[in-house]
Design a protein around this motif. Structure first.
Motif, PDB file in Angstrom:
ATOM      1  N   ALA A 240       0.814  -1.219   0.000  1.00  0.00           N
ATOM      2  CA  ALA A 240       0.000   0.000   0.000  1.00  0.00           C
ATOM      3  C   ALA A 240       0.844   1.265   0.000  1.00  0.00           C
ATOM      4  N   GLY A 241       2.177   1.114  -0.011  1.00  0.00           N
ATOM      5  CA  GLY A 241       3.044   2.282  -0.071  1.00  0.00           C
ATOM      6  C   GLY A 241       3.510   2.812   1.267  1.00  0.00           C
ATOM      7  N   MET A 242       3.343   2.027   2.346  1.00  0.00           N
ATOM      8  CA  MET A 242       3.796   2.438   3.683  1.00  0.00           C
ATOM      9  C   MET A 242       4.637   1.304   4.272  1.00  0.00           C
ATOM     10  N   LYS A 243       5.766   1.006   3.633  1.00  0.00           N
ATOM     11  CA  LYS A 243       6.540  -0.200   3.936  1.00  0.00           C
ATOM     12  C   LYS A 243       7.073  -0.249   5.365  1.00  0.00           C
ATOM     13  N   ASN A 244       7.257   0.879   6.010  1.00  0.00           N
ATOM     14  CA  ASN A 244       7.806   0.882   7.376  1.00  0.00           C
ATOM     15  C   ASN A 244       6.743   0.770   8.460  1.00  0.00           C
ATOM     16  N   PHE A 245       5.490   0.752   8.062  1.00  0.00           N
ATOM     17  CA  PHE A 245       4.391   0.640   9.018  1.00  0.00           C
ATOM     18  C   PHE A 245       4.164  -0.849   9.289  1.00  0.00           C
ATOM     19  N   THR A 246       4.957  -1.422  10.217  1.00  0.00           N
ATOM     20  CA  THR A 246       4.970  -2.872  10.418  1.00  0.00           C
ATOM     21  C   THR A 246       4.660  -3.288  11.856  1.00  0.00           C
ATOM     22  N   ALA A 247       3.980  -2.460  12.605  1.00  0.00           N
ATOM     23  CA  ALA A 247       3.716  -2.765  14.017  1.00  0.00           C
ATOM     24  C   ALA A 247       2.814  -3.989  14.171  1.00  0.00           C
ATOM     25  N   THR A 248       2.967  -4.670  15.298  1.00  0.00           N
ATOM     26  CA  THR A 248       2.096  -5.791  15.631  1.00  0.00           C
ATOM     27  C   THR A 248       1.539  -5.601  17.037  1.00  0.00           C
ATOM     28  N   ASN A 249       0.492  -6.328  17.316  1.00  0.00           N
ATOM     29  CA  ASN A 249      -0.042  -6.395  18.677  1.00  0.00           C
ATOM     30  C   ASN A 249       0.266  -7.798  19.175  1.00  0.00           C
ATOM     31  N   TRP A 250       0.996  -7.914  20.262  1.00  0.00           N
ATOM     32  CA  TRP A 250       1.404  -9.232  20.759  1.00  0.00           C
ATOM     33  C   TRP A 250       0.770  -9.509  22.114  1.00  0.00           C
ATOM     34  N   PHE A 251       0.666 -10.788  22.413  1.00  0.00           N
ATOM     35  CA  PHE A 251       0.033 -11.249  23.644  1.00  0.00           C
ATOM     36  C   PHE A 251       0.941 -12.309  24.264  1.00  0.00           C
ATOM     37  N   GLY A 252       1.210 -12.187  25.560  1.00  0.00           N
ATOM     38  CA  GLY A 252       2.150 -13.110  26.177  1.00  0.00           C
ATOM     39  C   GLY A 252       1.886 -13.363  27.645  1.00  0.00           C
ATOM     40  N   VAL A 253       2.732 -14.201  28.224  1.00  0.00           N
ATOM     41  CA  VAL A 253       2.593 -14.658  29.610  1.00  0.00           C
ATOM     42  C   VAL A 253       3.774 -14.154  30.426  1.00  0.00           C
ATOM     43  N   ALA A 254       3.493 -13.713  31.657  1.00  0.00           N
ATOM     44  CA  ALA A 254       4.544 -13.295  32.592  1.00  0.00           C
ATOM     45  C   ALA A 254       4.224 -13.864  33.971  1.00  0.00           C
ATOM     46  N   ALA A 255       5.255 -13.938  34.807  1.00  0.00           N
ATOM     47  CA  ALA A 255       5.112 -14.493  36.150  1.00  0.00           C
ATOM     48  C   ALA A 255       5.679 -13.524  37.175  1.00  0.00           C
TER      49      ALA A 255
END
Length: 322
Positions: A240-255
């Motif tokens: 789409a012409g915005m090659k650096n727009f690569t963010a993700t939403n991540w989900f993880g576990v912590a203790a």
């Protein structure tokens, strides 16, 4: 003295053996997964899928408990202060990396108070407009935003939320002047773009897929390296012409800090094994998610890098910490 030393050595050996057995046999009792948000969101969904899978694998009960409030800080603090015995874990998302930049002071040590265990899934962001929107492509939206600065609006689930900073990231990559309209939650923000109250919303793919498939919204791009099979018609940022727009939403576990490394390692191994299940993997992929399973050290490095990266986004957006 010799008898005392012998007895002391025997006692210490017995304690060490008991502790080792306890971690080897983990979990010996019910394990709760704290989600620091209300039920129904993507974090809650990921946690419940994992809890079900872990219960089936181990024969023990894993259950989800929601402790919402203050952008996830209430539930996170609760886990940070819980007994480090392997009975309590946190399931959190990208917002965790944003918290030290959104609050002047957190009630726990963000850098060291929780131990990263592993990531569950990563999901790309999707840029959405309403089905009745005149913007058919991201170029249409960018052109309109540049013609009339600050006239177009983007919605979010609240100031400092992942949807807010996702929108700010879109502004920064597109060099756009968009007006922020915060709602009380991501669900309300999604309804806002469906109804046309706001022009655009940037959210995680699982939140958007049902509305896209139902024809309620239109996806302009997805922030993934490759097109998602579930959204095969939606271009990637690069396409789409915005090659650096690569963010993700991540989900993880912590203790909690102090949890024995053996328990951390076993939890990571069990989560990774669950994520390799064809059924669970397919279930997540239907939501546009990629399964994780990082080692604790890999996940710790990832969280630290994410905390730095989102700090730059928060600073550039001018969001003032509470």
């Amino acid at each position: 003295m010799r008898r005392f030393c012998t007895a002391l050595f025997a006692t210490l050996t017995l304690c060490a053996t008991a502790a080792h057995a306890q971690t080897d046999n983990w979990p010996q009792r019910t394990v709760r997964l704290i989600v620091p948000y209300s039920p129904g969101g993507t974090t809650d969904y990921a946690a419940r899928q994992i809890a079900q899978a872990l219960s089936m694998q181990t024969g023990k009960t894993f259950y989800v408990e929601n402790k919402a409030g203050a952008s996830g800080t209430i539930g996170s603090d609760m886990v940070a202060k819980a007994a480090p015995d392997g009975s309590t874990f946190l399931v959190n998302d990208t917002t965790y990396a944003m918290l030290p930049h959104l609050f002047k002071k957190l009630p726990w040590d963000h850098a060291n108070g929780l131990v990263p265990v592993t990531n569950i899934v990563d999901t790309p962001l999707v840029v959405l407009v309403g089905a009745g929107s005149p913007y058919r492509t991201i170029k249409d939206l960018v052109d309109a935003a540049r013609r009339t600065p600050d006239k177009l609006t983007f919605g979010s689930g609240g100031v400092g939320s992942s949807t807010h900073l996702g929108g700010e990231l879109l502004k920064q990559h597109g060099q756009l002047a968009l007006t922020h309209v915060p709602y009380k939650g991501a669900g309300e923000a999604l309804l806002g773009v469906v109804s046309g109250q706001v022009d655009v919303l940037v959210t995680a793919s699982p939140t958007a897929i049902a509305q896209i498939k139902g024809g309620k919204v239109r996806a302009l791009l997805v922030t993934a390296a490759q097109r998602l099979p579930v959204l095969a018609d939606t271009p990637t940022s690069a396409e789409a012409g915005m090659k650096n727009f690569t963010a993700t939403n991540w989900f993880g576990v912590a203790a909690p800090k102090g949890t024995p490394p053996a328990i951390i390692d076993k939890m990571q191994a069990e989560v990774k094994r669950a994520l390799r299940s064809p059924e669970l993997k397919a279930r997540f992929e239907e939501q546009g998610a990629t399964v994780g399973g990082m080692s604790p050290s890999e996940f710790q490095a990832f969280v630290r890098s994410q905390t730095q990266e989102w700090g730059r986004v928060v600073k550039a957006a001018g969001v003032q910490p509470d």
